[in-house]
Design an enzyme around this catalytic site. Structure first.
Site, mmCIF file in Angstrom:
data_model
loop_
_atom_site.group_PDB
_atom_site.id
_atom_site.type_symbol
_atom_site.label_atom_id
_atom_site.label_comp_id
_atom_site.label_asym_id
_atom_site.label_seq_id
_atom_site.Cartn_x
_atom_site.Cartn_y
_atom_site.Cartn_z
ATOM 1 N N GLU A 27 11.294 16.583 -0.523
ATOM 2 C CA GLU A 27 10.551 17.813 -0.202
ATOM 3 C C GLU A 27 10.401 17.979 1.309
ATOM 4 O OE1 GLU A 27 6.384 18.179 -0.059
ATOM 5 O OE2 GLU A 27 6.017 16.248 -1.040
ATOM 6 N N LYS A 88 4.214 27.161 4.144
ATOM 7 C CA LYS A 88 4.144 26.248 2.993
ATOM 8 C C LYS A 88 4.394 27.048 1.719
ATOM 9 C CE LYS A 88 0.699 23.484 0.479
ATOM 10 N NZ LYS A 88 -0.705 23.036 0.479
ATOM 11 N N VAL A 108 5.894 19.793 -3.727
ATOM 12 C CA VAL A 108 6.391 19.076 -4.912
ATOM 13 C C VAL A 108 6.791 20.083 -5.983
ATOM 14 C CG1 VAL A 108 5.694 17.567 -6.823
ATOM 15 C CG2 VAL A 108 5.083 16.961 -4.461
ATOM 16 N N ASP A 140 -9.644 24.751 -7.989
ATOM 17 C CA ASP A 140 -8.520 24.338 -7.141
ATOM 18 C C ASP A 140 -7.737 23.208 -7.797
ATOM 19 O OD1 ASP A 140 -6.705 23.786 -5.195
ATOM 20 O OD2 ASP A 140 -8.156 23.485 -3.580
ATOM 21 N N SER A 142 -3.622 21.976 -8.020
ATOM 22 C CA SER A 142 -2.304 22.237 -7.455
ATOM 23 C C SER A 142 -1.334 22.754 -8.507
ATOM 24 C CB SER A 142 -1.739 20.945 -6.857
ATOM 25 O OG SER A 142 -0.425 21.168 -6.395
ATOM 26 N N ALA A 143 -0.498 23.706 -8.098
ATOM 27 C CA ALA A 143 0.577 24.190 -8.966
ATOM 28 C C ALA A 143 1.625 23.101 -9.195
ATOM 29 C CB ALA A 143 1.225 25.429 -8.359
ATOM 30 N N ASP A 144 1.522 21.991 -8.464
ATOM 31 C CA ASP A 144 2.416 20.853 -8.752
ATOM 32 C C ASP A 144 2.305 20.467 -10.229
ATOM 33 O OD1 ASP A 144 2.969 20.803 -6.042
ATOM 34 O OD2 ASP A 144 2.036 18.851 -5.658
ATOM 35 N N LYS A 161 -3.563 11.138 -3.663
ATOM 36 C CA LYS A 161 -4.561 10.677 -2.698
ATOM 37 C C LYS A 161 -5.954 10.874 -3.269
ATOM 38 C CE LYS A 161 -2.204 11.021 1.677
ATOM 39 N NZ LYS A 161 -1.078 11.939 1.739
HETATM 40 N N1 PSU Z 1 -0.341 15.191 -1.018
HETATM 41 C C1 PSU Z 1 -0.030 14.273 -0.089
HETATM 42 N N2 PSU Z 1 0.853 14.612 0.900
HETATM 43 C C2 PSU Z 1 1.441 15.852 0.952
HETATM 44 C C3 PSU Z 1 1.112 16.798 -0.052
HETATM 45 C C4 PSU Z 1 0.228 16.425 -1.023
HETATM 46 O O1 PSU Z 1 -0.534 13.167 -0.142
HETATM 47 O O2 PSU Z 1 2.220 16.122 1.871
HETATM 48 C C5 PSU Z 1 1.794 18.140 -0.068
HETATM 49 C C6 PSU Z 1 2.949 18.129 -1.079
HETATM 50 O O3 PSU Z 1 3.973 18.982 -0.616
HETATM 51 C C7 PSU Z 1 2.294 18.717 -2.330
HETATM 52 C C8 PSU Z 1 1.399 19.755 -1.694
HETATM 53 O O4 PSU Z 1 3.198 19.279 -3.240
HETATM 54 O O5 PSU Z 1 0.879 19.133 -0.526
HETATM 55 C C9 PSU Z 1 0.293 20.194 -2.613
HETATM 56 O O6 PSU Z 1 -0.403 21.231 -2.027
HETATM 57 P P1 PSU Z 1 -1.493 22.049 -2.870
HETATM 58 O O7 PSU Z 1 -2.616 21.071 -3.080
HETATM 59 O O8 PSU Z 1 -1.878 23.192 -2.000
HETATM 60 O O9 PSU Z 1 -0.814 22.461 -4.137
HETATM 61 MN MN MN Z 2 -4.903 24.288 -4.074
#
Ligand code: PSU
Ligand code: MN
Length: 307
Positions: A27, A88, A108, A140, A142-144, A161
């Site tokens: 990524e 992003k 991701v 909140d 993540s869409a992951d 994390k």
């Molecule tokens: N968590 C980490 N390091 C990162 C990310 C998440 O420890 O770099 C990044 C990854 O690209 C992950 C994204 O897919 O943040 C998730 O962002 P969000 O929470 O906005 O979906």
């Molecule tokens: Mn988010």
């Protein structure tokens, strides 16, 4: 006829996929928004070199002037690592960003979606996005997670994390049908720390076992979800626990104080970690990513041996 999706696959990646040779997707948000400049570019190159060392082909995913790229060339990697206007991009952003013609980094979610679409079976990253603390109020998540529920790919990571609600993230992965296995452990790793405190149902010990589980997943063909392989940082390399807990509490306070929301939350927390630990978290972060790239490459090699 729907238009051809504009995905440019690097010649080397295309040739490897056509010949059934191992390819590992990587990524770019980790580079543009997850790691501080200027170390991020060197790390991005190191990740690719680590994949190559196992005789697999790295395919870093990103967007340049609205074009999806699978397998960034070195000058393109440099652009995404160095520029300040890199957006992003999660999955929902991809078509809009493509039409707008911007430069963007994939998370991701968007990396796995694009990688799976071109036939890549393994993806290495650092930590997954997940359910944020306080999500019961903020929603909140993540869409992951939802993307992995509909994207068939093996994702090698170091868990999530502790900026996130780890327990809630594991519950959501279960609900969404995303398989989670520990690599050499039955405990879910917490990225900077070896053990997040949560148990896993499954443990696999070799790249061959992971490749076999993935083959079975594809053969059963009843679930289009991803398989998450959680690869813990070795105990001797983990971040000091007290430092970790203090910096985490500060980061969460900053997010609340400044009213940070949406896709800014994760980058703000990560940036605070790196600045407040005086480089200690960066060193651990780099070790984790390289270990994941190495394992993902071994899994890709094992998959290629017995597709
Ligand atoms: N968590 C980490 N390091 C990162 C990310 C998440 O420890 O770099 C990044 C990854 O690209 C992950 C994204 O897919 O943040 C998730 O962002 P969000 O929470 O906005 O979906
Ligand atoms: Mn988010």
């Amino acid at each position: 006829m729907p238009p051809e999706p504009r995905i440019r696959v690097h010649e080397e990646v295309r040739a490897a996929l056509a010949a059934g040779r191992p390819v590992v997707a990587l990524e770019s948000t980790i580079i543009s928004h997850g790691l501080p400049k200027p170390d991020n570019l060197a790390v991005a190159r190191d990740i690719e070199a680590t994949v190559r060392r196992q005789d697999a082909v790295p395919a870093t995913v990103g967007m340049l002037r609205g074009e999806f790229v699978v397998g960034l060339a070195d000058d393109e990697l440099e652009r995404l690592a160095g520029a300040d206007d890199v957006v992003k991009l999660s999955v929902r952003d991809l078509p809009i960003a493509a039409a707008a013609g911007v430069d963007g980094a994939t998370t991701v979610a968007s990396t796995s979606a694009v990688a799976a679409a071109v036939g890549i079976g393994v993806f290495a990253t650092g930590g997954l996005g997940g359910v944020h603390r306080g999500a019961a109020e903020t929603f909140d998540e993540s869409a992951d997670l939802t993307t992995l529920s509909r994207t068939p790919i093996v994702v090698v990571c170091a868990g999530v994390k502790s900026i996130l609600d780890v327990g809630a993230t594991l519950e959501r992965l279960e609900t969404l049908g995303v398989g989670v296995v520990g690599y050499g452990t039955r405990r879910f790793p917490g990225f900077y720390v070896t053990d997040s405190g949560f148990d896993l149902d499954w443990r696999l010990d070799t790249p061959e076992q992971i490749a076999a589980a993935w083959r079975a997943h594809r053969e059963f063909a009843v679930n289009e979800a991803a398989l998450v392989v959680a690869n813990p940082v070795p105990p001797e390399d983990q971040l000091d626990r007290d430092l970790h807990d203090r910096v985490l509490a500060e980061g969460l306070e900053i997010v609340a104080r400044d009213g940070v929301t949406g896709k800014e939350v994760t980058p703000v927390l990560l940036a605070h970690f790196h600045s407040a630990t005086a480089g200690a978290s960066l060193a651990t972060n780099v070790r984790i990513i390289l270990a994941n790239a190495d394992l993902a490459a071994r899994v890709a090699v094992a998959q290629a041996r017995r597709p």
